[in-house]
Design an enzyme around this catalytic site. Structure first.
Site, mmCIF file in Angstrom:
data_model
loop_
_atom_site.group_PDB
_atom_site.id
_atom_site.type_symbol
_atom_site.label_atom_id
_atom_site.label_comp_id
_atom_site.label_asym_id
_atom_site.label_seq_id
_atom_site.Cartn_x
_atom_site.Cartn_y
_atom_site.Cartn_z
ATOM 1 N N HIS A 31 0.956 -1.033 2.573
ATOM 2 C CA HIS A 31 -0.572 -1.453 1.944
ATOM 3 C C HIS A 31 -1.127 -0.308 1.676
ATOM 4 C CE1 HIS A 31 -1.984 -1.018 5.676
ATOM 5 N NE2 HIS A 31 -2.936 -1.114 5.352
ATOM 6 N N HIS A 53 -5.434 -0.024 0.244
ATOM 7 C CA HIS A 53 -6.771 0.399 0.267
ATOM 8 C C HIS A 53 -7.168 -0.385 -0.964
ATOM 9 C CE1 HIS A 53 -6.445 -1.149 4.639
ATOM 10 N NE2 HIS A 53 -5.987 0.279 4.351
ATOM 11 N N TYR A 92 3.559 0.838 9.451
ATOM 12 C CA TYR A 92 3.360 1.505 10.581
ATOM 13 C C TYR A 92 3.329 -0.015 11.826
ATOM 14 C CZ TYR A 92 -1.069 0.690 8.984
ATOM 15 O OH TYR A 92 -2.929 0.479 8.969
ATOM 16 N N TYR A 150 -2.128 7.447 8.385
ATOM 17 C CA TYR A 150 -3.525 7.784 7.804
ATOM 18 C C TYR A 150 -3.639 9.268 8.482
ATOM 19 C CZ TYR A 150 -3.711 2.890 6.353
ATOM 20 O OH TYR A 150 -3.683 2.152 6.134
ATOM 21 N N ARG A 207 2.030 -3.549 10.544
ATOM 22 C CA ARG A 207 1.716 -4.159 9.109
ATOM 23 C C ARG A 207 2.454 -3.839 8.022
ATOM 24 N NH1 ARG A 207 -3.442 -4.148 7.375
ATOM 25 N NH2 ARG A 207 -2.374 -5.651 6.588
#
Length: 239
Positions: free
Chosen positions: A160, A162, A147, A108, A157
């Site tokens: 995905h 959000h 990640y 991110y 995870r």
């Protein structure tokens, strides 16, 4: 639904959304409430909602591959499309949908993300759009990477995206995550598996849509969202 929301909102379906305490998801042990939730009928406060206009949306807001930096984003180009519906399966037009995600390497653009994957100078990881008259929406982005996260000894995870959905009433507010079909980490992730209803996990999983795929350009994934009701899209993780 073309006008303001009227009538009582359907109650949240029991067993659909993740419980506040999910021991395998370690942080919920500290932040989950000690008392059971209290339910009450919706009122005008919950049945009214924010109003957004298309003039707030920039020309590239829904294109995460081009809305941040010069040169475009690195990674597999994809389209994410679907329909937003209310509890009666009616389209929800003029609703604001926001998305954010990791880059193709699983990192991110956030100061607290210390994962070793490099930042992409052409990818910010955020976008937004308004649903059209039929409740349809579409984003162009790159497929995010998986990640690791500090939950257990070796938890990862799944890839995905959000979603933040405002709907047409405050009681329709939804923050959730979209996963990709065939990802083996879905069955291994404590956050995903905190959802007790397996069919609800299935509703969080986007399907490849070859009919919407652009040849020699971008594959498409379909992700439909339902606000409240028995077929509601679940919330993102335990509250």
């Amino acid at each position: 639904m073309t006008g303001p929301f009227t009538g009582n909102l359907a109650p949240r379906a029991a067993g659909l959304h993740p419980p506040a305490l999910s021991p395998a998801y370690r942080s919920t042990r500290l932040r989950s409430p000690a008392q059971a939730p209290i339910g009450f009928p919706s009122t005008a406060t919950e049945e009214a909602g924010p109003t957004f206009g298309h003039d707030l949306i920039g020309a590239l807001d829904a294109d995460l591959t081009r809305n941040f930096g010069p040169g475009g984003a690195i990674g597999e180009q994809i389209l994410v499309l679907g329909h937003l519906r209310d509890e009666e399966c009616r389209p929800v037009p003029a609703a604001l949908i926001e998305v954010w995600q990791a880059n193709a390497g699983g990192r991110y653009r956030h100061k607290n993300d210390g994962y070793l994957a490099p930042l992409d100078p052409g990818f910010g990881g955020c976008g937004r759009c308004m649903t059209d008259a039929q409740g349809a929406f579409m984003f162009r982005t790159v497929r995010p990477g998986a990640y690791p996260w500090p939950n257990g000894g070796n938890d990862w995870r799944p890839a995905h995206i959000h979603f933040s959905v405002f709907g047409r009433a405050f009681g329709q507010r939804l923050i959730t995550q979209m996963y990709f079909e065939g990802d083996p980490h879905i069955a291994l992730c404590p956050i995903v598996q905190s959802i007790p209803d397996k069919s609800a996990i299935d509703r969080l999983t986007a399907r490849l849509d070859m009919g919407a795929t652009v040849p020699f350009d971008a594959r498409a994934y379909r992700f439909d969202i339902t606000l409240r009701g028995l077929n509601a899209t679940p919330f993102e993780g335990p509250p």
